[in-house]
Design a protein around this motif. Sequence first.
Motif, PDB file in Angstrom:
ATOM      1  N   LEU A   6     -14.620   2.530 -12.111  1.00 51.01           N
ATOM      2  CA  LEU A   6     -14.909   3.545 -13.117  1.00 51.01           C
ATOM      3  C   LEU A   6     -13.702   3.842 -13.996  1.00 51.01           C
ATOM      4  N   ASN A   7     -12.495   3.710 -13.393  1.00 54.80           N
ATOM      5  CA  ASN A   7     -11.274   4.018 -14.138  1.00 54.80           C
ATOM      6  C   ASN A   7     -10.163   3.059 -13.728  1.00 54.80           C
ATOM      7  N   PRO A   8     -10.051   1.926 -14.432  1.00 53.17           N
ATOM      8  CA  PRO A   8      -9.039   0.914 -14.075  1.00 53.17           C
ATOM      9  C   PRO A   8      -7.592   1.408 -14.220  1.00 53.17           C
ATOM     10  N   GLN A   9      -7.415   2.602 -14.744  1.00 55.77           N
ATOM     11  CA  GLN A   9      -6.075   3.180 -14.888  1.00 55.77           C
ATOM     12  C   GLN A   9      -5.762   4.184 -13.778  1.00 55.77           C
ATOM     13  N   ALA A  10      -6.610   4.243 -12.765  1.00 55.55           N
ATOM     14  CA  ALA A  10      -6.431   5.224 -11.690  1.00 55.55           C
ATOM     15  C   ALA A  10      -5.358   4.730 -10.718  1.00 55.55           C
ATOM     16  N   GLU A  11      -4.127   5.048 -11.032  1.00 56.71           N
ATOM     17  CA  GLU A  11      -2.988   4.552 -10.241  1.00 56.71           C
ATOM     18  C   GLU A  11      -3.114   4.925  -8.770  1.00 56.71           C
ATOM     19  N   SER A  12      -3.463   6.170  -8.479  1.00 53.22           N
ATOM     20  CA  SER A  12      -3.530   6.627  -7.087  1.00 53.22           C
ATOM     21  C   SER A  12      -4.603   5.886  -6.302  1.00 53.22           C
ATOM     22  N   ALA A  13      -5.675   5.486  -6.986  1.00 48.55           N
ATOM     23  CA  ALA A  13      -6.739   4.753  -6.293  1.00 48.55           C
ATOM     24  C   ALA A  13      -6.241   3.375  -5.844  1.00 48.55           C
ATOM     25  N   PHE A  14      -5.442   2.728  -6.676  1.00 49.07           N
ATOM     26  CA  PHE A  14      -4.868   1.441  -6.277  1.00 49.07           C
ATOM     27  C   PHE A  14      -3.950   1.621  -5.069  1.00 49.07           C
ATOM     28  N   PHE A  15      -3.145   2.689  -5.104  1.00 49.32           N
ATOM     29  CA  PHE A  15      -2.248   2.919  -3.971  1.00 49.32           C
ATOM     30  C   PHE A  15      -3.038   3.180  -2.694  1.00 49.32           C
ATOM     31  N   ASN A  16      -4.030   4.056  -2.790  1.00 48.13           N
ATOM     32  CA  ASN A  16      -4.813   4.394  -1.594  1.00 48.13           C
ATOM     33  C   ASN A  16      -5.572   3.180  -1.061  1.00 48.13           C
ATOM     34  N   ARG A  17      -6.100   2.356  -1.963  1.00 44.98           N
ATOM     35  CA  ARG A  17      -6.802   1.157  -1.506  1.00 44.98           C
ATOM     36  C   ARG A  17      -5.824   0.180  -0.865  1.00 44.98           C
ATOM     37  N   GLY A  18      -4.617   0.097  -1.425  1.00 45.65           N
ATOM     38  CA  GLY A  18      -3.598  -0.755  -0.815  1.00 45.65           C
ATOM     39  C   GLY A  18      -3.280  -0.326   0.602  1.00 45.65           C
ATOM     40  N   GLU A  19      -3.179   0.985   0.809  1.00 44.50           N
ATOM     41  CA  GLU A  19      -2.925   1.506   2.147  1.00 44.50           C
ATOM     42  C   GLU A  19      -4.059   1.131   3.106  1.00 44.50           C
ATOM     43  N   LEU A  20      -5.286   1.232   2.623  1.00 40.42           N
ATOM     44  CA  LEU A  20      -6.438   0.911   3.462  1.00 40.42           C
ATOM     45  C   LEU A  20      -6.529  -0.587   3.736  1.00 40.42           C
ATOM     46  N   TYR A  21      -6.245  -1.398   2.724  1.00 43.84           N
ATOM     47  CA  TYR A  21      -6.223  -2.841   2.952  1.00 43.84           C
ATOM     48  C   TYR A  21      -5.212  -3.184   4.048  1.00 43.84           C
ATOM     49  N   PHE A  22      -4.046  -2.530   4.000  1.00 47.50           N
ATOM     50  CA  PHE A  22      -3.035  -2.787   5.021  1.00 47.50           C
ATOM     51  C   PHE A  22      -3.571  -2.411   6.399  1.00 47.50           C
ATOM     52  N   GLN A  23      -4.219  -1.275   6.500  1.00 47.08           N
ATOM     53  CA  GLN A  23      -4.719  -0.799   7.796  1.00 47.08           C
ATOM     54  C   GLN A  23      -5.738  -1.756   8.406  1.00 47.08           C
ATOM     55  N   VAL A  24      -6.525  -2.422   7.576  1.00 51.32           N
ATOM     56  CA  VAL A  24      -7.543  -3.343   8.106  1.00 51.32           C
ATOM     57  C   VAL A  24      -7.048  -4.793   8.136  1.00 51.32           C
ATOM     58  N   GLY A  25      -5.751  -4.999   7.880  1.00 50.83           N
ATOM     59  CA  GLY A  25      -5.176  -6.328   8.013  1.00 50.83           C
ATOM     60  C   GLY A  25      -5.354  -7.243   6.819  1.00 50.83           C
ATOM     61  N   LYS A  26      -5.760  -6.708   5.675  1.00 53.80           N
ATOM     62  CA  LYS A  26      -5.890  -7.526   4.468  1.00 53.80           C
ATOM     63  C   LYS A  26      -4.595  -7.400   3.660  1.00 53.80           C
ATOM     64  N   PHE A  27      -3.574  -8.082   4.133  1.00 57.24           N
ATOM     65  CA  PHE A  27      -2.222  -7.850   3.620  1.00 57.24           C
ATOM     66  C   PHE A  27      -2.013  -8.377   2.204  1.00 57.24           C
ATOM     67  N   GLU A  28      -2.612  -9.523   1.869  1.00 59.89           N
ATOM     68  CA  GLU A  28      -2.455 -10.037   0.514  1.00 59.89           C
ATOM     69  C   GLU A  28      -3.128  -9.110  -0.495  1.00 59.89           C
ATOM     70  N   ALA A  29      -4.290  -8.592  -0.138  1.00 62.47           N
ATOM     71  CA  ALA A  29      -4.969  -7.641  -1.019  1.00 62.47           C
ATOM     72  C   ALA A  29      -4.140  -6.368  -1.166  1.00 62.47           C
ATOM     73  N   ALA A  30      -3.496  -5.969  -0.074  1.00 61.81           N
ATOM     74  CA  ALA A  30      -2.631  -4.784  -0.131  1.00 61.81           C
ATOM     75  C   ALA A  30      -1.478  -5.016  -1.101  1.00 61.81           C
ATOM     76  N   VAL A  31      -0.839  -6.190  -1.003  1.00 65.61           N
ATOM     77  CA  VAL A  31       0.266  -6.509  -1.915  1.00 65.61           C
ATOM     78  C   VAL A  31      -0.204  -6.457  -3.358  1.00 65.61           C
ATOM     79  N   ASN A  32      -1.373  -6.996  -3.633  1.00 58.04           N
ATOM     80  CA  ASN A  32      -1.902  -6.984  -4.998  1.00 58.04           C
ATOM     81  C   ASN A  32      -2.074  -5.566  -5.521  1.00 58.04           C
ATOM     82  N   ASP A  33      -2.581  -4.678  -4.662  1.00 52.08           N
ATOM     83  CA  ASP A  33      -2.782  -3.299  -5.109  1.00 52.08           C
ATOM     84  C   ASP A  33      -1.452  -2.564  -5.284  1.00 52.08           C
TER      85      ASP A  33
END
Length: 207
Positions: A6-33
């Motif tokens: 909905l908002n590709p400029q939502a910086e905090s959403a990228f950070f929060n998703r990166g944190e969640l990707y890390f928690q579930v072991g999706k490390f490359e996706a986390a790095v991207n975020d």
Amino acid sequence: STVIQLNPQAESAFFNRGELYFQVGKFEAAVNDYNKVLEFNPQDLQAISGRAHARLALNQHAAALADYDTVVSKLPNDAWALANRAVALLAMQRWQRAKDDLMKANALQSNGEFCRRLSWLLSTCPDESICDGAQALEFARQAIAISGETAANLDALAAAHAAAGEFDRARDVYARAIALAEAEDPESAVKQAAYENNERYQESFDR
């Protein structure tokens, strides 16, 4: 992900998703975020630290260390920043720098975790010049005094006894550590064999 759609400029959403990707072991996706966050704000230390954790999990040790160096340069008295960098340094076998970081972290904020890590390094480092059985015992006992006789703390204490040449005690304490452990130690047989042979256990630190 919906917020980002909905908002590709939502910086905090990228950070929060990166944190969640890390928690579930999706490390490359986390790095991207985390990289996306840093496009918005190149000085975001939380994103740099998060990326360092993910890169370390991907065994990208040099890249992780570069990120940790950046965080420590901005926060030189942050105990956890130093302790985190030490993990990358250990993976790269930079023993003295890792020891220095852990010592400084513990001096800034002594806790059971830092004491246990120091004890483990001083007991199990492949580099004999880093090892110090007497000091390892002190740190292991401090860890237990602060956070109790956990399986991890007893494991460290057993290794410290072995590094100090007290192999009977190492065997007894490690048996107690095994009894308390919630999961099987994949190195259990190696540790037991070392203590039975009156040798200290040596850690590889690369995993």
